[in-house]
Design a protein around this motif. Structure first.
Motif, PDB file in Angstrom:
ATOM      1  N   ARG A 180       0.825  -1.349   0.021  1.00 34.86           N
ATOM      2  CA  ARG A 180       0.061  -0.012   0.131  1.00 34.86           C
ATOM      3  C   ARG A 180       0.900   1.264   0.003  1.00 34.86           C
ATOM      4  N   VAL A 181       0.538   2.298  -0.870  1.00 31.90           N
ATOM      5  CA  VAL A 181       1.310   3.726  -0.826  1.00 31.90           C
ATOM      6  C   VAL A 181       0.214   4.623  -1.209  1.00 31.90           C
TER       7      VAL A 181
ATOM      8  N   ALA B 280       8.092  -5.301   6.223  1.00 27.77           N
ATOM      9  CA  ALA B 280       6.891  -5.541   5.761  1.00 27.77           C
ATOM     10  C   ALA B 280       5.920  -4.459   5.620  1.00 27.77           C
ATOM     11  N   ASP B 281       4.937  -4.440   4.562  1.00 28.10           N
ATOM     12  CA  ASP B 281       4.293  -3.178   4.384  1.00 28.10           C
ATOM     13  C   ASP B 281       3.350  -2.892   5.819  1.00 28.10           C
ATOM     14  N   ALA B 282       3.280  -1.548   6.143  1.00 25.13           N
ATOM     15  CA  ALA B 282       2.940  -1.116   7.319  1.00 25.13           C
ATOM     16  C   ALA B 282       1.596  -0.288   7.431  1.00 25.13           C
ATOM     17  N   PHE B 283       1.144   0.193   6.085  1.00 26.28           N
ATOM     18  CA  PHE B 283      -0.030   0.863   6.117  1.00 26.28           C
ATOM     19  C   PHE B 283      -1.167   0.114   6.254  1.00 26.28           C
ATOM     20  N   ALA B 284      -2.200   0.521   7.124  1.00 25.63           N
ATOM     21  CA  ALA B 284      -3.478  -0.079   7.361  1.00 25.63           C
ATOM     22  C   ALA B 284      -4.357   0.887   6.754  1.00 25.63           C
ATOM     23  N   ALA B 285      -5.402   1.236   7.298  1.00 26.94           N
ATOM     24  CA  ALA B 285      -6.468   2.079   6.638  1.00 26.94           C
ATOM     25  C   ALA B 285      -5.999   3.280   6.050  1.00 26.94           C
TER      26      ALA B 285
END
Length: 790
Positions: free
Chosen positions: A162-163, A183-188
């Protein structure tokens, strides 16, 4: 509550187009920085968060700010930039690897910020401690292509991550995040329009993050993303959002500590070649805290240099009063004066490499007539096209200083110097603008720099040209007081002095004495105060002493100093500071409103540095003024252009003796701080041209040749002197003495593009008349009264 209707379930693109009118952040920064690698990213910090971020040049901001909200999802939320308990620290003095700590009763949020040296990426390590129910959220405001208009923002997925990304024109950015396992850290995530459907409005309206919009734009857009309590963010820039995302994600596949330590090591190495000089003789040393500020100032100067246009340096990485509009004033431009002042400071610390790059850049952007534009974009395109003669002289002085140090390293400067000095000779001594971009006329600072250039740069000219340059310098030096000072005025009587240097002598006053009785307009004032030129003073005359044209105890200097301290000096808790000149209008309004083309001038800390150089030569206390300069800066060492001079206005963030909303840091102020520190240690002004000191040593020269020019006509001169002519075009001079037989001679062109003629000395006569043919002055009869020698 927000008045935009939102549907958190069905909406795909955000409502509220095009968003609020865009603006920038406040001009007062807590820190600036960049890497020393090939990457092309520069960052600023204000209110404890990232403010304007620049890419791929130091004059193109791409981001308004990147901040954070901490919330519990149950109605509590706090935007961290609003917290008063905030500490900004560098890893070491002068190393832009930053730790920022925000404290709240429920949490502590720590950011560590460092640029990636090999990629166009800025890294932020985020750690949230305290109440375990809290979550951090990133708030990003793209202003791609130096504008908040017509940006497009989206929340997306790039190669499975996610970006938050945005595009506008040829620019793209992407914000990616990684957890402790990379690892990818973005949530909402959500995109929105600033002021309508952005993340801040969501929290303000709903007490938490409820909106999930995929895109927004074109318009003034913003992006929001939820993060874990520990994460590393990578903000990448490129020619597209995909290119930016590739760089950002690549930067996350490495330990943050490696980049942090590389930044420290790189800057330590740079500072190792850029040091304070050793104290000479019995001079006092610079205390440790003030010496550390020298390292910070050196870093600030280096940070303001561009990567593509080597040697180019902007005036400030801030946007003065940026919160009031999106207009960027002239601080993201190159000013030849500021550029040479900053190069001189780095040179005083031993950094010859940067100084040579500055000289090469200036030589490349010199105009055919020998001048430089008032300012320009990095690539050389002019912005304001005015002429300031000191800015034409300063590049010659830089060449001379490098030559004095035998550090030109093969740069051939003769053509540049010849054209610049020719321009000065053809157009001086009056300048279309003074150094404050204000009035035309003869100004002491401008004259000091031009005379210095003629003397220091003469060595680069053919022998005949050099002889003329020295003659002209001597003549201008001798007549300084005729052109810049007045005596026995009502203003002088009211203040108990005999005479004083004017802020500026109007050009027309050189041929018309009545001009001084008229009002001289002051710019930047809503209502002009109607002051005569004889009622306006400034601090520019101190350059005469600094450069060795006048002695510190010269009666006229001391009288003017008395006026300056009576009318322009203000005592602050940090120490004394000065206004630029009488009636200055460049600064906030009385109620603290931002400068909007008019205002009220405030105090300039760099003038403490200029006064410190005077005190050094007068046997005063320059170290106290160095300390005052430092005290007017931030705890992190940023020096402002202006400080507030009145009672505090808390709602506008104005505190007496602290930065206003003008530029901070101002590169010129940091240059002046460095120079004063170095000058104290060396016991002399480090930027005083040595050939100038060797020639004058503070004394007015004896001259035998007076040079007439259309811009500085001679109405009277002592009998026995020779009359010379300094013209832009070829001419024949026909003259006669006391009505006698007319004689004629033609001018001779020098290599510097000046047409010169020297008449024989005239004795035992009272009037010399002449006319010029072959120029725009053709036909007019000019009269020069010959007075008995003093």
């Amino acid at each position: 509550m927000n008045d935009v209707a939102v549907d958190p379930v069905s909406a795909v693109d955000a409502p509220g187009a095009p968003g609020m009118l865009p603006n920038w952040c406040n001009g007062a920064k807590q820190m600036v920085g960049t890497s020393l690698g090939p990457a092309r990213v520069w960052f600023t910090v204000g209110q404890g968060i990232l403010n304007e971020i620049y890419y791929p040049r130091v004059d193109i901001p791409q981001v308004r700010d990147l901040g954070f909200i901490v919330a519990d999802g149950k109605g509590f939320w706090q935007e961290v930039k609003r917290l008063e308990d905030c500490r900004v620290e560098c890893a070491e003095a002068g190393i832009p690897a930053l730790t920022i700590v925000h404290r709240h009763p429920r949490f502590t949020l720590t950011q560590r910020i460092v640029p990636e040296p090999n990629r166009d990426v800025l890294l932020v390590e985020l750690t949230l401690e305290g109440d375990e129910t809290l979550t951090p959220y990133a708030l990003l405001a793209p202003h791609l292509g130096d504008t908040g208009r017509n940006n497009r923002a989206e929340t997306g997925v790039y190669r499975g991550r996610r970006v938050l990304w945005a595009e506008q024109g040829p620019f793209g950015l992407a914000l990616a995040a990684a957890d402790t396992r990379q690892a990818d850290a973005f949530a909402a995530c959500s995109a929105g329009y600033s002021g309508a459907s952005d993340g801040w409005q969501d929290f303000h309206s709903n007490g938490g993050m409820h909106w999930r919009y995929q895109g927004a734009g074109p318009g003034n857009v913003a992006l929001t993303g939820a993060l874990p309590r520990r994460a590393v963010l990578a903000l990448g820039f490129g020619s597209s959002r995909e290119a930016a995302a590739t760089l950002a994600v690549s930067a996350l596949f490495q330990p943050f500590e490696l980049i942090w330590q590389q930044q420290i090591d790189d800057w330590r190495g740079w500072h190792g070649n850029c040091r304070l000089p050793q104290p000479q003789g019995s001079v006092e040393r610079i205390p440790g805290a003030l010496a550390e500020r020298v390292k910070v100032s050196a870093m600030v100067l280096r940070t303001h240099h561009d990567q593509t246009f080597r040697g180019a340096l902007v005036a400030s990485l801030s946007v003065p009063w940026g919160e009031s509009s999106e207009e960027r004033p002239g601080y993201h431009l190159v000013w030849p004066r500021d550029l040479v002042e900053c190069a001189g400071a780095l040179l005083a610390l031993g950094s010859e490499v940067e100084a040579r790059e500055v000289l090469r850049y200036l030589m490349a952007t010199q105009r055919e007539d020998g001048s430089w534009y008032q300012n320009q974009w990095l690539g050389g395109k002019p912005f304001w096209m005015g002429i300031q003669l000191d800015q034409v002289a300063f590049p010659v002085l830089l060449a001379g200083t490098l030559a004095d140090r035998e550090a030109l390293d093969g740069i051939e400067v003769a053509d540049m110097a010849s054209r610049a000095l020719g321009f000065i000779a053809r157009n001086g001594p009056a300048s279309p603008q003074d150094r404050w971009e204000e009035n035309s006329g003869v100004n002491t600072f401008t004259m000091a720099v031009c005379i210095a250039a003629l003397v220091s740069g003469g060595r680069f000219l053919p022998s005949a040209d050099e002889a003329f340059a020295l003659e002209l310098a001597d003549y201008w030096n001798r007549r300084l007081e005729d052109w810049t000072a007045v005596r026995d005025t009502g203003f002088a009587h009211r203040h108990g002095v005999s005479g004083y240097y004017l802020r500026v002598m109007p050009s027309s006053a050189l041929s018309d004495d009545t001009v001084l009785a008229r009002a001289l307009p002051i710019k930047n004032r809503r209502t002009d105060p109607g002051l005569r030129a004889t009622e306006q003073i400034g601090v520019d005359f101190l350059q005469l002493v600094r450069y060795g044209l006048r002695e510190a105890d010269d009666p006229l200097v001391r009288d003017t100093l008395k006026l300056v301290d009576e009318l322009l000096r203000v005592e602050l808790a940090q120490g004394p500071c000065w206004y630029r000149y009488t009636g200055d209008g460049y600064g906030e309004h009385a109620d603290g409103r931002a400068y909007d083309g008019t205002g009220h001038g405030r105090l300039w800390p760099l003038l403490c540095g200029e006064r410190g150089h005077y005190e050094l030569l007068a046997g005063g206390q320059p170290l106290a003024l160095l300390a005052a300069m430092a005290a007017m800066g931030t705890d992190s060492g940023m020096l402002p252009e202006q400080v507030w001079d009145s009672e505090a206005i808390a709602q506008r963030g104005l505190e007496r003796g602290r930065a206003t909303g003008s530029a901070m840091p101002l590169a010129w102020a940091h240059a002046e701080y460095v120079k004063l520190a170095c000058s104290i240690l060396e016991g002399r002004p480090v930027d005083r041209p040595e050939p100038l000191w060797a020639r004058y040593r503070g004394r007015r020269p004896e001259v035998y040749l007076w040079y007439w020019s259309p811009q500085a006509p001679i109405r009277a001169m002592p009998a026995g002197m020779r009359l010379g002519f300094c013209l832009a075009d070829a001419a024949t001079v026909s003259w006669r003495v006391d009505g006698g037989e007319e004689q004629s001679l033609s001018t001779r062109e020098l290599g510097m593009g000046v047409h010169v003629l020297r008449l024989p000395a005239v004795k035992d006569a009272s009037l010399l008349e002449f006319r010029l043919s072959g120029t725009h002055e053709s036909g007019a009869v000019h009269r020069v009264a010959l007075t008995p020698p003093a």
